[in-house]
Design a protein around this motif. Structure first.
Motif, PDB file in Angstrom:
ATOM      1  N   GLU A 127      -1.214  14.917   3.765  1.00 29.94           N
ATOM      2  CA  GLU A 127      -1.497  14.796   2.622  1.00 29.94           C
ATOM      3  C   GLU A 127       0.072  15.650   1.800  1.00 29.94           C
ATOM      4  N   MET A 128      -0.336  16.963   2.415  1.00 29.30           N
ATOM      5  CA  MET A 128       0.740  18.041   2.244  1.00 29.30           C
ATOM      6  C   MET A 128       1.916  17.417   2.446  1.00 29.30           C
ATOM      7  N   ALA A 129       1.647  16.546   3.458  1.00 27.40           N
ATOM      8  CA  ALA A 129       3.590  16.929   3.240  1.00 27.40           C
ATOM      9  C   ALA A 129       4.449  15.143   2.196  1.00 27.40           C
ATOM     10  N   ASP A 130       3.104  14.704   1.220  1.00 29.65           N
ATOM     11  CA  ASP A 130       3.595  13.741   0.312  1.00 29.65           C
ATOM     12  C   ASP A 130       3.163  14.173  -1.143  1.00 29.65           C
ATOM     13  N   ASN A 131       2.479  15.452  -1.327  1.00 24.12           N
ATOM     14  CA  ASN A 131       1.731  16.200  -2.094  1.00 24.12           C
ATOM     15  C   ASN A 131       0.479  15.059  -2.840  1.00 24.12           C
ATOM     16  N   MET A 143       0.656  -1.262  -0.143  1.00 30.06           N
ATOM     17  CA  MET A 143      -0.160  -0.114   0.233  1.00 30.06           C
ATOM     18  C   MET A 143       1.108   1.505   0.155  1.00 30.06           C
ATOM     19  N   ILE A 144       1.860   1.337   0.670  1.00 33.85           N
ATOM     20  CA  ILE A 144       2.797   2.549   0.179  1.00 33.85           C
ATOM     21  C   ILE A 144       3.169   3.168  -0.899  1.00 33.85           C
ATOM     22  N   PRO A 145       3.385   2.497  -1.870  1.00 29.81           N
ATOM     23  CA  PRO A 145       3.020   3.562  -3.173  1.00 29.81           C
ATOM     24  C   PRO A 145       1.877   4.479  -3.549  1.00 29.81           C
ATOM     25  N   LEU A 146       1.103   3.640  -2.807  1.00 32.53           N
ATOM     26  CA  LEU A 146      -0.606   4.197  -3.275  1.00 32.53           C
ATOM     27  C   LEU A 146      -0.641   5.368  -2.739  1.00 32.53           C
ATOM     28  N   LYS A 147       0.055   6.172  -1.857  1.00 36.16           N
ATOM     29  CA  LYS A 147       0.238   7.223  -1.275  1.00 36.16           C
ATOM     30  C   LYS A 147      -1.569   7.139  -0.841  1.00 36.16           C
ATOM     31  N   LYS A 148      -2.227   6.613   0.018  1.00 42.05           N
ATOM     32  CA  LYS A 148      -3.623   6.932   0.235  1.00 42.05           C
ATOM     33  C   LYS A 148      -3.593   7.194   1.734  1.00 42.05           C
ATOM     34  N   LYS A 149      -4.430   7.617   2.321  1.00 40.65           N
ATOM     35  CA  LYS A 149      -4.353   7.359   3.874  1.00 40.65           C
ATOM     36  C   LYS A 149      -5.585   7.094   4.151  1.00 40.65           C
ATOM     37  N   TRP A 150      -5.496   5.917   5.062  1.00 44.87           N
ATOM     38  CA  TRP A 150      -7.470   5.857   5.280  1.00 44.87           C
ATOM     39  C   TRP A 150      -6.671   5.486   6.939  1.00 44.87           C
ATOM     40  N   CYS A 151      -8.287   4.664   7.088  1.00 42.51           N
ATOM     41  CA  CYS A 151      -8.973   4.502   8.684  1.00 42.51           C
ATOM     42  C   CYS A 151      -8.772   2.574   8.292  1.00 42.51           C
ATOM     43  N   CYS A 152      -9.539   2.516   9.518  1.00 42.88           N
ATOM     44  CA  CYS A 152      -9.576   1.068   9.623  1.00 42.88           C
ATOM     45  C   CYS A 152      -9.836   0.655  10.888  1.00 42.88           C
ATOM     46  N   HIS A 153     -10.261  -1.325  11.374  1.00 41.36           N
ATOM     47  CA  HIS A 153     -10.414  -1.683  12.653  1.00 41.36           C
ATOM     48  C   HIS A 153      -9.006  -1.925  12.538  1.00 41.36           C
ATOM     49  N   PRO A 154      -9.091  -1.836  13.759  1.00 35.74           N
ATOM     50  CA  PRO A 154      -7.924  -2.546  15.062  1.00 35.74           C
ATOM     51  C   PRO A 154      -6.438  -2.709  13.981  1.00 35.74           C
ATOM     52  N   MET A 203     -13.614  16.048  16.036  1.00 32.22           N
ATOM     53  CA  MET A 203     -12.979  15.828  14.346  1.00 32.22           C
ATOM     54  C   MET A 203     -12.227  16.563  13.232  1.00 32.22           C
ATOM     55  N   ALA A 204     -12.623  18.091  13.743  1.00 34.20           N
ATOM     56  CA  ALA A 204     -12.175  19.194  12.553  1.00 34.20           C
ATOM     57  C   ALA A 204     -10.595  18.568  12.867  1.00 34.20           C
ATOM     58  N   ARG A 205      -9.991  18.471  14.363  1.00 30.09           N
ATOM     59  CA  ARG A 205      -8.130  18.318  14.468  1.00 30.09           C
ATOM     60  C   ARG A 205      -7.914  17.034  14.045  1.00 30.09           C
ATOM     61  N   LEU A 206      -8.989  16.199  13.761  1.00 27.88           N
ATOM     62  CA  LEU A 206      -8.781  14.747  13.093  1.00 27.88           C
ATOM     63  C   LEU A 206      -8.137  14.866  11.540  1.00 27.88           C
ATOM     64  N   PHE A 207      -9.129  15.596  11.020  1.00 25.06           N
ATOM     65  CA  PHE A 207      -8.634  15.860   9.655  1.00 25.06           C
ATOM     66  C   PHE A 207      -8.231  16.758   9.284  1.00 25.06           C
ATOM     67  N   GLN A 208      -7.575  18.322   9.779  1.00 22.54           N
ATOM     68  CA  GLN A 208      -6.473  17.783  10.282  1.00 22.54           C
ATOM     69  C   GLN A 208      -5.010  17.463   9.553  1.00 22.54           C
ATOM     70  N   GLN A 209      -4.724  16.271  10.935  1.00 24.28           N
ATOM     71  CA  GLN A 209      -4.494  15.618  10.390  1.00 24.28           C
ATOM     72  C   GLN A 209      -3.669  14.856   8.682  1.00 24.28           C
ATOM     73  N   ALA A 255      -1.857   5.160   6.967  1.00 25.35           N
ATOM     74  CA  ALA A 255      -2.745   4.858   7.859  1.00 25.35           C
ATOM     75  C   ALA A 255      -3.258   6.081   8.634  1.00 25.35           C
ATOM     76  N   TRP A 256      -4.101   6.660   8.966  1.00 25.83           N
ATOM     77  CA  TRP A 256      -4.395   7.858   9.569  1.00 25.83           C
ATOM     78  C   TRP A 256      -5.440   7.707  10.789  1.00 25.83           C
ATOM     79  N   TYR A 257      -6.455   6.493  10.959  1.00 22.11           N
ATOM     80  CA  TYR A 257      -6.747   6.493  12.592  1.00 22.11           C
ATOM     81  C   TYR A 257      -7.831   5.290  12.142  1.00 22.11           C
ATOM     82  N   VAL A 258      -7.473   4.701  13.360  1.00 21.73           N
ATOM     83  CA  VAL A 258      -8.175   3.190  13.487  1.00 21.73           C
ATOM     84  C   VAL A 258      -9.415   3.407  14.936  1.00 21.73           C
ATOM     85  N   TYR A 259     -10.546   1.996  14.844  1.00 19.65           N
ATOM     86  CA  TYR A 259     -11.727   2.105  15.359  1.00 19.65           C
ATOM     87  C   TYR A 259     -10.724   0.865  16.617  1.00 19.65           C
ATOM     88  N   GLN A 260     -11.364   1.621  17.493  1.00 20.38           N
ATOM     89  CA  GLN A 260     -10.212   0.576  18.535  1.00 20.38           C
ATOM     90  C   GLN A 260     -11.348   0.991  19.836  1.00 20.38           C
TER      91      GLN A 260
END
Length: 422
Positions: A397-401, A231-242, A386-392, A258-263
Motif C-alpha cells: 500500500e505504501m508503494a502505490d499510495n 481489478m488492477i485500477p482499483l488498487k485494492k489488496k486482497w486475499c483469496c482461495h487458490p 501474522m505481523a510479518r504478513l501484515f507488514q507485506q 494479491a496479498w496472500y492466498v489460502y492454499q
C-alpha cells in the motif's frame, strides 16, 4: 416490516488467534429483501441479542455446523413469543431436517429473486415449511451488491485496523473435493458473476483490503485473467482461495493486488513445493490450510508433513482435523463404514476428532493436531508470523499510495471490547 437478522455465535479454533470478519452470508441475503423491509442485523459473536426488542420476523443465518444448536436455541426463544422465524444459510442447508423442528420455515438455496414470494406468503398467513431452491438456482446476473450498510462496522476492527471486507465474484465449483460440501450447496457448475458487476461492487466498498471468498478462482483461466486485469485500477489488496499458478496468471494477480492466498496442503510433493515457491516469487503470501486425519495419513506422515511446511516457508498455517460434515463425500464414506463417533454438532468445529481414523486412535490424532500447532509455531509465534504478513500488505500500500493509517479513535478497542494499556 421489521426483520431482525441474526448470525449465531460460534467458537473459534482453540489455537487460532481471535479475529472477527464481517460475515458474508447475511449481507448478501439482506440485499435480496425488498425496500419495504427494515433490517436490523446482530452478529452474536460481537454483541448480544435483545430478545425483547419489537420485531415482526426473525431470520437466522447459519454458515457453520457449530452454529446450528445455538441457532435453534435463539429460534425457540422467539417462537415461544409467537414471532415467526425463518432459517437460511449454508448450515441450514446441511442440517435442514433437524432445523425444521425449530423453524416456521427454512429457506434452502440462493435467495435472489425469491424473498418477495416468501414475504407475501407470510402476509397471507400461508408460509410454507420449506422453500427448496437448492437445484433451482437464480440467474447469476441477479446477484447485486451486498448490504454492508447493515453491519456495525466499528465492531470489525482491531486496535484501529479495519478487518477485510468479504466479496464474491462467482458461485458454484466444478471441483468436488472429498471434505467439501460446495458441490451439494452450489452445484458443480462454475457460475461467474458479470465481471463489471463484481468490479463495481469491489470499487464501492470503503475498504482497501478485501477477502474474495469464491471457492476457487482457478476454474476458468480466461475469466480469471480478465477479472484480475479489471481489478488492477482499483488498487485494492486482497486475499483469496487458490488461484492458478501459471506465471502469466500470477503476474496479473500480483498487479491486481494479491496479498496472500489460502492454499490447501495435503502432501509433501514437489508439486506443492513449486506451487508455494511460485506464489512467493510473485510476492504473494501463503496461508496453508492443513487438514489432518485423511485415510492415507499415518503418525509418521503427519510429522513429515509438518517438517515439510517449515521447509517451504509458509507464511502462516491453520491446522484442522478431517470433519465429516453432512452432504460431503467424507460423511457418506465414513458413515457407511460406521466410523463416525459423534453427531453432536457443537463438536464439529474442525479441531475435535469426531470419527475413527484409519491408522491411529481418535485420541492420538487429537494429540497430533496439538503437535502440529506447537511444532509449526515453535520458533516464531503465530502473532509474529501474522505481523510479518501484515507488514507485506502495508509495504504494498505504501508503494502505490493507498495506505490508510489506523483509526486512532478505535486504537484502544478490539472487536468492540475495550483493551487495557500494555
Amino acid at each position: 416490516m421489521r426483520f431482525k437478522l441474526i448470525y449465531p455465535r460460534w467458537p473459534k479454533l482453540a489455537r487460532q488467534t481471535e479475529f472477527h470478519l464481517p460475515p458474508h452470508g447475511p449481507v448478501v441475503f439482506a440485499a435480496t429483501l425488498p425496500d419495504y423491509v427494515s433490517v436490523d442485523f446482530v452478529d452474536e459473536n460481537l454483541e448480544a441479542v435483545d430478545f425483547d426488542e419489537p420485531v415482526d420476523i426473525v431470520g437466522i443465518s447459519m454458515m457453520l455446523t457449530v452454529q446450528v444448536k445455538r441457532g435453534w436455541e435463539i429460534a425457540d426463544t422467539y417462537r415461544a413469543k409467537g414471532i415467526t422465524v425463518i432459517f437460511g444459510g449454508i448450515a441450514t442447508m446441511l442440517h435442514a431436517e433437524e432445523t425444521m423442528a425449530h423453524a416456521d420455515a427454512v429457506f434452502l438455496g440462493e435467495a435472489e429473486g425469491r424473498m418477495e414470494r416468501v414475504l407475501d406468503d407470510i402476509r397471507r398467513g400461508e408460509l410454507r415449511r420449506c422453500y427448496d431452491y437448492l437445484d433451482d438456482r437464480p440467474d447469476i446476473a441477479l446477484v447485486g451488491p451486498a448490504r454492508r450498510d447493515i453491519l456495525n462496522r466499528p465492531l470489525y476492527n482491531h486496535k484501529g485496523v479495519q478487518m477485510v471486507d468479504l466479496v464474491h465474484a462467482s458461485r458454484g465449483c466444478r471441483f468436488n473435493c472429498y471434505p467439501c460440501a460446495v458441490a451439494y450447496l452450489g452445484g458443480r457448475e462454475f457460475r461467474p458473476r458479470p465481471i463489471e458487476k463484481a468490479i463495481a461492487e469491489m470499487a464501492a466498498i470503503d475498504n482497501n483490503r478485501l477477502f474474495i471468498v469464491d471457492n476457487s478462482l482457478a476454474q476458468d483461466t480466461a475469466w480469471e485473467t480478465e477479472l484480475f486485469r479489471e481489478m488492477i485500477p482499483l488498487k485494492k489488496k486482497w486475499c483469496c482461495h487458490p488461484i492458478e499458478d501459471r506465471p502469466e496468471v500470477l503476474d496479473l494477480a500480483a498487479r491486481a493486488g494479491a496479498w496472500y492466498v489460502y492454499q490447501a496442503v495435503f502432501d509433501t510433493s514437489d508439486y506443492i513445493r513449486e506451487r508455494i515457491r511460485r506464489y512467493h516469487d510473485h510476492g504473494i503470501g501463503v496461508e496453508g490450510t492443513i487438514l489432518l486425519g485423511l485415510d492415507n495419513h499415518t503418525e509418521d506422515s503427519i510429522k513429515r508433513l509438518i517438517d515439510f511446511l517449515l521447509e517451504i516457508e509458509l507464511d502462516l498455517a491453520e491446522f484442522t482435523v478431517l470433519t465429516p460434515f453432512p452432504h460431503t463425500q467424507a460423511y457418506r464414506e465414513l458413515h457407511s463404514q460406521g466410523r463416525i463417533l459423534s453427531c453432536d454438532w457443537d463438536r464439529y468445529s474442525a479441531d475435535q476428532v469426531v470419527y475413527r481414523p484409519r491408522h491411529m486412535t481418535p485420541e492420538r490424532l487429537q494429540e497430533l493436531l496439538a503437535y502440529a500447532w506447537d511444532s509449526f509455531y515453535r520458533d516464531e509465534s503465530q502473532s509474529m508470523k501474522m505481523a510479518r504478513l501484515f507488514q507485506q500488505v502495508v509495504k504494498k500500500e505504501m508503494a502505490d499510495n493507498t495506505f490508510r493509517p489506523r483509526n486512532r479513535e478505535l486504537a484502544r478497542q478490539s472487536f468492540g471490547r475495550q483493551q487495557e494499556r500494555g
